[in-house]
Design an enzyme around this catalytic site. Structure first.
Site, short mmCIF file in Angstrom:
data_model
loop_
_atom_site.label_atom_id
_atom_site.label_comp_id
_atom_site.label_asym_id
_atom_site.label_seq_id
_atom_site.Cartn_x
_atom_site.Cartn_y
_atom_site.Cartn_z
N CYS A 94 0.94 -1.02 0.06
CA CYS A 94 0.01 0.09 0.05
C CYS A 94 0.70 1.28 0.06
CB CYS A 94 -1.03 -0.22 0.97
SG CYS A 94 -2.30 0.94 0.95
N HIS A 189 -3.57 -5.68 2.31
CA HIS A 189 -3.08 -5.83 3.71
C HIS A 189 -3.64 -7.25 4.10
CE1 HIS A 189 -1.61 -1.97 4.61
NE2 HIS A 189 -2.70 -1.61 3.69
N1 GLN Z 1 -1.91 6.56 2.17
C1 GLN Z 1 -2.35 5.59 1.31
C2 GLN Z 1 -3.77 5.53 0.91
O1 GLN Z 1 -4.66 5.83 1.71
C3 GLN Z 1 -1.80 4.22 2.00
C4 GLN Z 1 -2.65 3.68 3.00
C5 GLN Z 1 -2.15 2.50 3.45
O2 GLN Z 1 -1.30 2.03 3.43
N2 GLN Z 1 -3.34 1.47 3.70
O3 GLN Z 1 -3.72 5.53 -0.20
#
Ligand code: GLN
Length: 239
Positions: A94, A189
């Protein structure tokens, strides 16, 4: 006993939705092959080289943590790029995936500079892409996970596969992640590796190949991993 070393970058900032579980999965499946997995946690990068690194891992984080981590990692971005180009296996999740690109545009239009390790970018929106996700991959078979991101990522590199349930890289092309050489970047995730043993073994096998260690197939029992995967597949087909 053979040994592999994982460099876990920024564990103090980037560990959303149990991303640390990926390290546990790598260690466990390495152990099943009689390989001792050493983990080096790296929160400060000054003077760090990747000479002793066999696999690198970067988790996800909020926009704020992502910006802090990008700043720290920019000190070694050339070394990171070199390692990726040379085929070092790596998994980035992510926010950790997004900042490998050239820029991340926040929902209010602020442009955060990425590491520019690869030529792609991410643009974030207020409405988030959240929930279970299922992907069909030529390399890994069915992949499952959980996504929660505002960022929409656009690139023309290889991907992990086609999204059959959920979103993936953006709202448009039904593709998920990036697969470039032995680098995997993904929005998954959950964490991704315990439920997707094919990807865990891929990273370990590539690291062994590069180090000249035998990656014994062995009769590994994947019953629990497959059962965990099936829960998400079932949920996605019963909605
Ligand atoms: N900041 C990023 C987003 O919201 C990453 C979020 C995350 O790592 N889950 O797209």
């Amino acid at each position: 006993m053979n040994e592999l070393t994982v460099y876990h970058f920024m564990p103090d900032k980037l560990n959303l939705y149990s991303d640390i579980g990926n390290i546990i999965a790598l260690r466990q499946r390495a152990k099943l092959r009689n390989i001792d997995l050493k983990v080096r946690n790296i929160n400060e990068t000054e003077g760090v080289t990747l000479d002793q690194c066999d696999i690198f891992f970067i988790g996800g984080g909020s926009d704020r943590e992502q910006a802090l981590a990008t700043k720290e990692l920019s000190k070694i971005k050339d070394k990171l790029k070199e390692a990726i180009e040379a085929g070092m296996p790596g998994l980035t999740i992510c926010g950790g995936y997004q900042f490998l690109g050239s820029k991340y545009i926040t929902p209010d239009g602020t442009e955060l500079e990425g590491l520019n390790v690869l030529d792609f970018y991410t643009e974030s929106q207020k409405d988030r892409l959240t929930g279970d996700i299922v992907i069909e991959s030529d390399t890994f078979g069915t992949i499952v996970g959980f996504e929660n991101h505002g960022g929409r990522t656009y690139h023309s590199f290889g991907t992990l596969g086609n999204v059959t349930y959920g979103y993936g890289n953006n709202d448009d092309d039904a593709k998920e992640g990036i697969h470039y050489k032995n680098l995997l970047g993904t929005y998954l995730h959950g964490p991704i590796l315990p439920k997707n043993h094919e990807i865990t073994d891929y990273l370990l096998e590539k690291a062994c190949e590069r180090k000249g260690i035998l990656f014994e197939p062995r009769n590994v029992d994947n019953t629990e991993e497959e059962a965990a995967k099936q829960v998400i597949i079932n949920r996605s087909t019963h909605k």
